[in-house]
Design an enzyme around this catalytic site. Structure first.
Site, PDB file in Angstrom:
ATOM      1  N   THR A   1      14.815 -23.604  16.121  1.00 55.42           N
ATOM      2  CA  THR A   1      13.950 -23.518  14.404  1.00 55.42           C
ATOM      3  C   THR A   1      12.206 -22.397  14.692  1.00 55.42           C
ATOM      4  O   THR A   1      11.370 -21.919  15.331  1.00 55.42           O
ATOM      5  CB  THR A   1      13.266 -24.391  13.534  1.00 55.42           C
ATOM      6  OG1 THR A   1      14.489 -25.310  13.812  1.00 55.42           O
ATOM      7  CG2 THR A   1      13.418 -23.935  12.287  1.00 55.42           C
TER       8      THR A   1
ATOM      9  N   SER B   1       1.387 -11.153  21.921  1.00 58.52           N
ATOM     10  CA  SER B   1       0.574 -12.153  20.903  1.00 58.52           C
ATOM     11  C   SER B   1       0.021 -11.960  20.248  1.00 58.52           C
ATOM     12  O   SER B   1      -0.969 -11.352  19.595  1.00 58.52           O
ATOM     13  CB  SER B   1      -0.097 -12.714  22.647  1.00 58.52           C
ATOM     14  OG  SER B   1      -0.558 -13.923  21.881  1.00 58.52           O
ATOM     15  N   GLY B   2       0.300 -12.979  18.537  1.00 60.11           N
ATOM     16  CA  GLY B   2      -0.220 -13.074  17.736  1.00 60.11           C
ATOM     17  C   GLY B   2      -1.942 -13.210  17.975  1.00 60.11           C
ATOM     18  O   GLY B   2      -2.433 -12.041  17.101  1.00 60.11           O
ATOM     19  N   HIS B   3      -2.456 -13.982  18.797  1.00 59.70           N
ATOM     20  CA  HIS B   3      -3.980 -14.436  18.329  1.00 59.70           C
ATOM     21  C   HIS B   3      -4.670 -13.039  18.926  1.00 59.70           C
ATOM     22  O   HIS B   3      -5.674 -13.554  18.593  1.00 59.70           O
ATOM     23  CB  HIS B   3      -4.017 -15.770  18.200  1.00 59.70           C
ATOM     24  CG  HIS B   3      -3.749 -15.985  20.191  1.00 59.70           C
ATOM     25  ND1 HIS B   3      -5.003 -16.300  21.180  1.00 59.70           N
ATOM     26  CD2 HIS B   3      -3.024 -16.211  21.462  1.00 59.70           C
ATOM     27  CE1 HIS B   3      -4.542 -15.785  22.281  1.00 59.70           C
ATOM     28  NE2 HIS B   3      -3.660 -16.337  22.869  1.00 59.70           N
TER      29      HIS B   3
ATOM     30  N   ASN C   1      -6.698  -7.343  30.579  1.00 56.40           N
ATOM     31  CA  ASN C   1      -7.716  -8.209  29.513  1.00 56.40           C
ATOM     32  C   ASN C   1      -9.743  -8.265  30.129  1.00 56.40           C
ATOM     33  O   ASN C   1     -10.007  -8.144  29.376  1.00 56.40           O
ATOM     34  CB  ASN C   1      -6.991  -9.515  29.408  1.00 56.40           C
ATOM     35  CG  ASN C   1      -6.908  -9.641  30.767  1.00 56.40           C
ATOM     36  OD1 ASN C   1      -5.795  -9.101  31.618  1.00 56.40           O
ATOM     37  ND2 ASN C   1      -7.125 -11.142  31.076  1.00 56.40           N
TER      38      ASN C   1
ATOM     39  N   GLN D   1      -2.903  -7.164  24.892  1.00 55.50           N
ATOM     40  CA  GLN D   1      -3.852  -6.357  25.256  1.00 55.50           C
ATOM     41  C   GLN D   1      -4.106  -4.697  24.970  1.00 55.50           C
ATOM     42  O   GLN D   1      -4.984  -4.733  23.619  1.00 55.50           O
ATOM     43  CB  GLN D   1      -4.885  -5.775  26.487  1.00 55.50           C
ATOM     44  CG  GLN D   1      -5.740  -7.945  26.406  1.00 55.50           C
ATOM     45  CD  GLN D   1      -6.352  -8.412  25.582  1.00 55.50           C
ATOM     46  OE1 GLN D   1      -6.866  -7.664  24.782  1.00 55.50           O
ATOM     47  NE2 GLN D   1      -6.725  -9.933  25.730  1.00 55.50           N
TER      48      GLN D   1
ATOM     49  N   THR E   1       3.100 -15.537  26.802  1.00 55.33           N
ATOM     50  CA  THR E   1       3.183 -16.412  28.200  1.00 55.33           C
ATOM     51  C   THR E   1       4.767 -16.312  28.458  1.00 55.33           C
ATOM     52  O   THR E   1       5.200 -16.381  29.350  1.00 55.33           O
ATOM     53  CB  THR E   1       2.354 -17.518  28.504  1.00 55.33           C
ATOM     54  OG1 THR E   1       0.788 -16.914  28.445  1.00 55.33           O
ATOM     55  CG2 THR E   1       2.171 -18.437  29.960  1.00 55.33           C
TER      56      THR E   1
ATOM     57  N   CYS F   1      -8.613 -18.371  32.556  1.00 57.21           N
ATOM     58  CA  CYS F   1      -8.064 -19.051  33.541  1.00 57.21           C
ATOM     59  C   CYS F   1      -9.083 -19.214  35.052  1.00 57.21           C
ATOM     60  O   CYS F   1      -9.040 -20.473  35.133  1.00 57.21           O
ATOM     61  CB  CYS F   1      -6.487 -18.834  34.162  1.00 57.21           C
ATOM     62  SG  CYS F   1      -5.500 -18.355  32.868  1.00 57.21           S
TER      63      CYS F   1
HETATM   64  C1  LIG Z   1      -3.610 -13.337  26.480  1.00 56.56           C
HETATM   65  C2  LIG Z   1      -2.738 -13.246  27.262  1.00 56.56           C
HETATM   66  C3  LIG Z   1      -1.682 -13.392  28.069  1.00 56.56           C
HETATM   67  C4  LIG Z   1      -1.302 -14.065  26.833  1.00 56.56           C
HETATM   68  O1  LIG Z   1      -1.235 -14.483  25.575  1.00 56.56           O
HETATM   69  P1  LIG Z   1      -1.044 -16.097  25.106  1.00 56.56           P
HETATM   70  O2  LIG Z   1      -0.033 -15.463  24.102  1.00 56.56           O
HETATM   71  O3  LIG Z   1      -2.134 -16.767  25.089  1.00 56.56           O
HETATM   72  O4  LIG Z   1       0.221 -16.710  26.036  1.00 56.56           O
HETATM   73  C5  LIG Z   1      -1.232 -12.354  28.559  1.00 56.56           C
HETATM   74  N1  LIG Z   1      -1.133 -11.472  28.734  1.00 56.56           N
HETATM   75  C6  LIG Z   1      -2.671 -11.094  28.689  1.00 56.56           C
HETATM   76  C7  LIG Z   1      -2.986  -9.718  29.597  1.00 56.56           C
HETATM   77  C8  LIG Z   1      -3.950 -11.458  27.602  1.00 56.56           C
HETATM   78  O5  LIG Z   1      -4.806 -11.091  27.392  1.00 56.56           O
END
Ligand SMILES: *Cc1c(COP(=O)(O)O)cnc(C)c1O
Length: 409
Positions: free
Chosen positions: A248, A210-212, A162, A190, A83, A336
């Site tokens: 940091t 995004s890492g997760h 996604n 994704q 995000t 969301c």
């Molecule tokens: C999960 C996702 C995001 C947001 O990433 P976050 O690290 O959770 O803020 C943005 N775009 C897509 C396509 C996602 O699947």
């Protein structure tokens, strides 16, 4: 060590919600742990402990550069996640090109893009062109071409959706943006770790990740900015990230993201075959065993891990709730929209049939899934759908779903 101390509530769950988040790989956790304690230094500090942290950050940057095929490690800016990267890319582009007051995006973006564009339109007078997709989720290229002009500062189009996994031909889309001098950003949250990426060979200017979403930790991500692209920092403060993102560095997060990037590169080929096989079996069997459902976007090019099935006559919220009670974790569209009764904007944009648009359930897999997971899911899903249809007021009022199906399909 940590695994024996903490509860493992996920042990009995068949987790088919990888597009929402993934389990942090234990090897990622192991690599991160020393940077919370023994090696807790600030990378800006000039002493040895600081130097150790700075080298760890450098290694993470190199690992991401390799995964993305970026020309330089300095094309990578670490952020707090997808995000933040997306917000930074879009706001930076508008600030860098103040005389261009238009943005082009798509009808199926993540809320991180959509909500920011809506806000820019409402409060800053930016004109936002929202390019539609067809029933398979494929972008309307003619509409995109028509929207391009020298008034456009930025084109922001996702690499992989996604909700459906449908892929955009981003390299080609970036070339078109270049013709009018617009910047091109892609939300690749994704796609990174699932698709081969070689940014050097494309005209893509900025990319968010995004890492997760790739078995790394939450709260860490990156923005790729091609060197030479005008960039305006959105978080002001110290000179971190070469003055482009103050604060940091999240050293454990960066270490974790770097390892996650390496592991993703190693696993990618296997996932493309094995995980795709699991996904295809799940989808094929659901379609074979359950009447009146469709695999959304299945005829388009898509990620190997994602399947959204739209079930007619019932609500996705009820489906996901009953699946959860049976130990199957799946998702209704984007997280969301959970809690509201609005159908997914992605399924609406794809013109999914009226009686099925509220029944979309996303199954998203990862390298953690096994054949046994798919067996367990398939043992549960047809029964859950049958049960809900039996009590559906829509079906009760109108007769059997079979009769309805003929009337509506
Ligand atoms: C999960 C996702 C995001 C947001 O990433 P976050 O690290 O959770 O803020 C943005 N775009 C897509 C396509 C996602 O699947």
């Amino acid at each position: 060590m940590t695994e024996s101390r903490v509860a493992q509530p996920s042990a009995d769950i068949v987790y088919l919600d990888a597009n929402a988040t993934t389990r942090t790989d234990p090897r990622v956790v192991d690599a991160m742990l020393p940077f919370f304690s023994g090696y807790f230094g600030n990378p800006s500090s000039k002493h040895a402990l600081g130097g150790h942290a700075a080298r760890a950050v450098k290694r993470g940057r190199d690992q991401l550069q390799a995964l993305l095929g970026a020309a330089s490690p300095h094309d990578i800016i670490f952020t707090s996640g997808g995000t933040e990267s997306i917000n930074t890319a879009i706001l930076s582009a508008l600030e860098a090109m103040p005389r261009r007051r238009e943005i082009i995006t798509t009808a199926v973006e993540h809320p991180a893009v959509m909500a920011l564009c809506a806000w820019l339109e409402k409060t800053k007078g930016i004109r936002v062109h929202v390019i539609p997709v067809d029933r398979q989720g494929r972008l309307d290229i003619a509409a995109y071409r028509a929207a391009l002009s020298d008034r456009v500062a930025l084109v922001s189009m996702m690499w992989a959706n996604n909700e459906t996994g449908v892929l955009n031909p981003v390299a080609d889309l970036a070339e078109l943006a270049k013709e009018v001098g617009a910047l091109f950003h892609t939300d690749a949250v994704q796609a990174v770790g699932k698709c081969p990426i070689d940014l050097q060979s494309t005209a893509i200017d900025m990319l968010s990740l995004s890492g997760h979403k790739l078995h790394g930790p939450k709260g860490i991500g990156a923005l790729y900015v091609r060197s030479g692209v005008a960039f305006k920092p959105q978080i002001k403060g110290g000179q971190h990230e070469r003055g482009r993102r103050a604060g940091t560095e999240n050293v454990p997060g960066i270490v974790g993201l770097g390892i996650a990037a390496e592991l993703a590169a190693e696993a990618m080929a296997d996932e493309d075959i094995r995980v795709r096989g699991l996904r295809d079996r799940l989808e094929r069997e659901i379609l074979a065993q359950v009447d009146h459902c469709v695999a959304v976007g299945a005829r388009a090019e898509r990620l190997p891990n994602t399947s959204t099935i739209a079930f007619s006559f019932i609500d996705s919220e009820a489906i996901v709730t009953l699946l959860d009670r049976a130990g199957i974790a799946a998702s209704m569209g984007s997280a969301c929209s959970t809690g509201s009764f609005e159908p997914s904007h992605v399924l609406v944009a794809m013109n999914v049939a009226e009686e099925a648009v509220r029944g979309g359930v996303r199954f998203s897999l990862s390298r953690d899934n096994t054949d046994a997971d798919i067996d367990r899911a398939l043992a549960v899903i047809p029964g859950v759908i049958a049960k809900l249809r039996a009590i559906s007021p829509f079906c009760a009022n109108q007769g059997a779903p079979q009769a309805l199906g003929r009337a509506h399909v």
